[in-house]
Scaffold this motif. Structure first.
Motif, PDB file in Angstrom:
ATOM      1  N   GLU A 164       0.825  -1.205   0.000  1.00 16.77           N
ATOM      2  CA  GLU A 164       0.000   0.000   0.000  1.00 16.77           C
ATOM      3  C   GLU A 164       0.861   1.258   0.000  1.00 16.77           C
ATOM      4  N   ALA A 165       1.994   1.211   0.721  1.00 18.01           N
ATOM      5  CA  ALA A 165       2.914   2.344   0.697  1.00 18.01           C
ATOM      6  C   ALA A 165       3.484   2.547  -0.709  1.00 18.01           C
ATOM      7  N   ALA A 166       3.773   1.446  -1.400  1.00 22.23           N
ATOM      8  CA  ALA A 166       4.256   1.535  -2.782  1.00 22.23           C
ATOM      9  C   ALA A 166       3.203   2.172  -3.678  1.00 22.23           C
ATOM     10  N   ALA A 167       1.940   1.754  -3.489  1.00 18.61           N
ATOM     11  CA  ALA A 167       0.860   2.318  -4.293  1.00 18.61           C
ATOM     12  C   ALA A 167       0.662   3.799  -3.987  1.00 18.61           C
ATOM     13  N   ASP A 168       0.745   4.175  -2.698  1.00 18.14           N
ATOM     14  CA  ASP A 168       0.580   5.579  -2.323  1.00 18.14           C
ATOM     15  C   ASP A 168       1.687   6.450  -2.926  1.00 18.14           C
ATOM     16  N   HIS A 169       2.928   5.928  -2.907  1.00 18.78           N
ATOM     17  CA  HIS A 169       4.041   6.674  -3.506  1.00 18.78           C
ATOM     18  C   HIS A 169       3.782   6.889  -4.998  1.00 18.78           C
ATOM     19  N   ALA A 170       3.319   5.844  -5.654  1.00 18.62           N
ATOM     20  CA  ALA A 170       3.009   5.954  -7.081  1.00 18.62           C
ATOM     21  C   ALA A 170       1.899   6.976  -7.315  1.00 18.62           C
ATOM     22  N   ARG A 171       0.858   6.932  -6.496  1.00 20.05           N
ATOM     23  CA  ARG A 171      -0.258   7.876  -6.660  1.00 20.05           C
ATOM     24  C   ARG A 171       0.207   9.321  -6.488  1.00 20.05           C
ATOM     25  N   THR A 172       1.114   9.532  -5.531  1.00 16.32           N
ATOM     26  CA  THR A 172       1.628  10.884  -5.297  1.00 16.32           C
ATOM     27  C   THR A 172       2.250  11.466  -6.549  1.00 16.32           C
ATOM     28  N   TRP A 173       3.091  10.676  -7.207  1.00 15.48           N
ATOM     29  CA  TRP A 173       3.777  11.188  -8.393  1.00 15.48           C
ATOM     30  C   TRP A 173       2.866  11.206  -9.613  1.00 15.48           C
ATOM     31  N   LEU A 174       1.955  10.264  -9.730  1.00 14.99           N
ATOM     32  CA  LEU A 174       0.980  10.300 -10.825  1.00 14.99           C
ATOM     33  C   LEU A 174       0.122  11.557 -10.728  1.00 14.99           C
ATOM     34  N   ALA A 175      -0.244  11.934  -9.497  1.00 18.53           N
ATOM     35  CA  ALA A 175      -1.050  13.140  -9.299  1.00 18.53           C
ATOM     36  C   ALA A 175      -0.302  14.402  -9.694  1.00 18.53           C
ATOM     37  N   ARG A 176       1.040  14.320  -9.689  1.00 15.02           N
ATOM     38  CA  ARG A 176       1.859  15.468 -10.101  1.00 15.02           C
ATOM     39  C   ARG A 176       2.165  15.441 -11.596  1.00 15.02           C
ATOM     40  N   GLY A 177       1.565  14.507 -12.289  1.00 14.96           N
ATOM     41  CA  GLY A 177       1.736  14.451 -13.739  1.00 14.96           C
ATOM     42  C   GLY A 177       2.915  13.635 -14.205  1.00 14.96           C
ATOM     43  N   GLN A 178       3.545  12.881 -13.282  1.00 12.58           N
ATOM     44  CA  GLN A 178       4.681  12.047 -13.654  1.00 12.58           C
ATOM     45  C   GLN A 178       4.271  10.587 -13.745  1.00 12.58           C
ATOM     46  N   SER A 179       4.788   9.898 -14.737  1.00  8.42           N
ATOM     47  CA  SER A 179       4.672   8.443 -14.766  1.00  8.42           C
ATOM     48  C   SER A 179       5.587   7.870 -13.688  1.00  8.42           C
ATOM     49  N   VAL A 180       5.329   6.614 -13.327  1.00  6.01           N
ATOM     50  CA  VAL A 180       6.186   5.951 -12.348  1.00  6.01           C
ATOM     51  C   VAL A 180       6.635   4.594 -12.884  1.00  6.01           C
ATOM     52  N   LEU A 181       7.785   4.173 -12.402  1.00  7.93           N
ATOM     53  CA  LEU A 181       8.364   2.911 -12.821  1.00  7.93           C
ATOM     54  C   LEU A 181       8.367   1.949 -11.638  1.00  7.93           C
ATOM     55  N   PHE A 182       7.786   0.765 -11.835  1.00  8.67           N
ATOM     56  CA  PHE A 182       7.920  -0.308 -10.850  1.00  8.67           C
ATOM     57  C   PHE A 182       9.033  -1.214 -11.315  1.00  8.67           C
ATOM     58  N   GLU A 183       9.961  -1.521 -10.383  1.00  8.36           N
ATOM     59  CA  GLU A 183      11.122  -2.325 -10.753  1.00  8.36           C
ATOM     60  C   GLU A 183      11.255  -3.545  -9.851  1.00  8.36           C
ATOM     61  N   GLU A 184      11.821  -4.578 -10.425  1.00 15.35           N
ATOM     62  CA  GLU A 184      12.250  -5.743  -9.651  1.00 15.35           C
ATOM     63  C   GLU A 184      13.316  -5.310  -8.641  1.00 15.35           C
ATOM     64  N   TYR A 185      13.206  -5.788  -7.410  1.00 10.36           N
ATOM     65  CA  TYR A 185      14.195  -5.465  -6.389  1.00 10.36           C
ATOM     66  C   TYR A 185      15.458  -6.292  -6.610  1.00 10.36           C
ATOM     67  N   LEU A 186      16.608  -5.626  -6.561  1.00 11.23           N
ATOM     68  CA  LEU A 186      17.894  -6.295  -6.724  1.00 11.23           C
ATOM     69  C   LEU A 186      18.671  -6.192  -5.417  1.00 11.23           C
ATOM     70  N   ALA A 187      19.121  -7.315  -4.906  1.00  9.23           N
ATOM     71  CA  ALA A 187      19.878  -7.340  -3.646  1.00  9.23           C
ATOM     72  C   ALA A 187      21.367  -7.372  -3.933  1.00  9.23           C
ATOM     73  N   GLY A 188      22.130  -6.606  -3.169  1.00  9.53           N
ATOM     74  CA  GLY A 188      23.575  -6.597  -3.330  1.00  9.53           C
ATOM     75  C   GLY A 188      24.173  -5.295  -2.862  1.00  9.53           C
ATOM     76  N   GLU A 189      25.464  -5.118  -3.088  1.00  5.14           N
ATOM     77  CA  GLU A 189      26.172  -3.893  -2.712  1.00  5.14           C
ATOM     78  C   GLU A 189      26.078  -2.874  -3.846  1.00  5.14           C
ATOM     79  N   GLU A 190      25.742  -1.637  -3.479  1.00  5.80           N
ATOM     80  CA  GLU A 190      25.646  -0.578  -4.484  1.00  5.80           C
ATOM     81  C   GLU A 190      27.001   0.093  -4.698  1.00  5.80           C
TER      82      GLU A 190
END
Length: 419
Positions: A164-190
């Motif tokens: 639900e937090a992921a959906a809310d974050h997406a809604r926030t940016w969609l409401a500002r006129g931005q598309s959003v990208l959902f990505e597969e989570y990658l584990a490891g060192e950045e």
């Protein structure tokens, strides 16, 4: 070596102070002007007020100063077309065109480039409408990675276990006129790895790792970066060469093939997974705060390297010292959500007296005789030494001498490396 260069730097943050500081340490004496700068930069070189995202205003300043090289620091001027206006006026510029800078300005554009170039990255789905959210979320498992498609000042990415937090974050940016990208989570060192590019060739700088979360142990909200260190002794052998050949060069080639050659700094945000190296994101400029630990270790003439890239003649290979560098970011109370500004900051002279340290300002201004804060990330305490423990000790000793009411900083920068 081309000798002294007349250089105009655009920007006002810690990254720009790092650029200025490194150029001032070149063996040749460059003539540097920074627009618009900050209090720390103004103590090192002349500054000039300018609206950094106004192509006409920046070009007018360049016509007055007549630089032999313009270096554009932040992403916003790149996306505003400042480099395009400067090039049209005949100035050599280190910084990509607005079209090429879309590799940072649009996550979806970057993914399209990566697919075309065969660059390894995470699986993704672009969401343009709220009606797509339910089905898109169902196609991913926690942790969920949600990214605003466009520029978001470091606040566009959310990684969460909560659907639900992921959906809310997406809604926030969609409401500002931005598309959003959902990505597969990658584990490891950045890993952050920068490449200079002249539009055809690339030259790697030294890898760094930054700390994006506000609090120790990688807890708390995402920030623009709370610290960094370089080099990364735990990286596998030939890591840089692998990234150059499988990621940086194919990406630059694809941008060139599309008629949008990339001239400037390609920031590769990477993650080392069990399946190999993957790209998390690209940026179109020097990273902050990684620049603050990469550049102090750079040998030779930095201005020469930048000018080579800006003029399409990149031929030198950057070389680095074996020193260890750490930077700790001092942030304002309330950062990143609502930083409190206008507060006095003291103790900087005492902090700078610690051997091996340098203070790089990010959000400071002079008000009469006082130094005050103007933003969230206020300054960077940078320390270099022969070992990481020595560098950490110096950085935190310096930090302890600085006073800012409500200040925040992490205490674990570089704690997992020893050398």
């Amino acid at each position: 070596m081309l000798g002294a260069v007349r250089i105009l730097i655009i920007g006002s943050g810690g990254r720009e102070h790092a650029l200025v500081a490194r150029l001032l340490s070149d063996p040749t004496h460059h003539d540097i002007l920074c627009a618009s700068g900050n209090a720390g930069i103004a103590s090192d070189v002349p500054t000039e007020p300018v609206t950094e995202t106004d192509p006409e205003a920046v070009t007018a300043l360049a016509r007055t100063f007549q630089p032999e090289l313009v270096v554009v620091g932040p992403e916003a001027p790149l996306m505003a077309g400042v480099t395009d206006a400067l090039r049209a006026a005949g100035f050599p510029v280190f910084g990509p065109s607005r079209a090429a800078a879309q590799i940072e300005g649009s996550k979806n554009f970057a993914k399209d480039i990566m697919r075309a170039a065969g660059v390894p990255t995470a699986r993704d789905v672009l969401v343009k409408r709220e009606a797509q959210l339910h089905d898109t979320l169902a196609g991913f498992t926690a942790p969920y990675v949600v990214k605003a498609d466009g520029l978001a000042a470091g606040k566009g990415v959310l990684v969460t276990e909560d659907a639900e937090a992921a959906a809310d974050h997406a809604r926030t940016w969609l409401a500002r006129g931005q598309s959003v990208l959902f990505e597969e989570y990658l584990a490891g060192e950045e890993v952050s790895l920068f490449f200079l590019s002249d539009g055809t060739r690339v030259a790697p700088l030294s890898p760094a790792q930054d700390y994006k979360r506000l609090r120790d142990g990688d807890l708390g909200p995402n920030t623009g970066g709370m610290g960094a260190y370089s080099p990364l002794p735990w990286l596998p052998e030939h890591f840089v060469e692998t990234v150059q050949h499988t990621i940086a060069e194919p990406t630059i080639a694809e941008l060139g093939r599309r008629g949008t050659p990339f001239v400037g700094l390609l920031y590769c945000g990477l993650i080392v997974t069990t399946a190999g190296i993957r790209v998390i994101e690209f940026n179109a400029r020097f990273g902050d705060p990684e620049t603050q630990v990469v550049l102090p270790r750079l040998r030779g003439d930095f201005g020469d390297l930048l000018l080579q890239a800006a003029t399409g003649h990149l031929h030198s290979t950057p070389e680095f010292s074996t020193d260890c560098a750490i930077t700790v970011v001092l942030a304002s109370e309330g950062y990143p959500e609502a930083p409190l500004t206008g507060r006095p900051i003291t103790g900087l002279a005492e902090a700078a007296a610690i051997p091996g340290t340098k203070l790089l300002h990010a959000a400071t201004a002079r008000e009469q005789d006082a130094l005050v804060t103007t933003g969230g990330r206020v300054l960077n305490v940078v320390a270099t030494a022969a070992t990481f423990p020595l560098a950490r000790s110096a950085a935190y000793a310096a930090l302890a001498r600085i006073h800012l009411d409500g200040a925040q900083h992490r205490t674990d920068i570089g704690s997992k490396v020893s050398k």
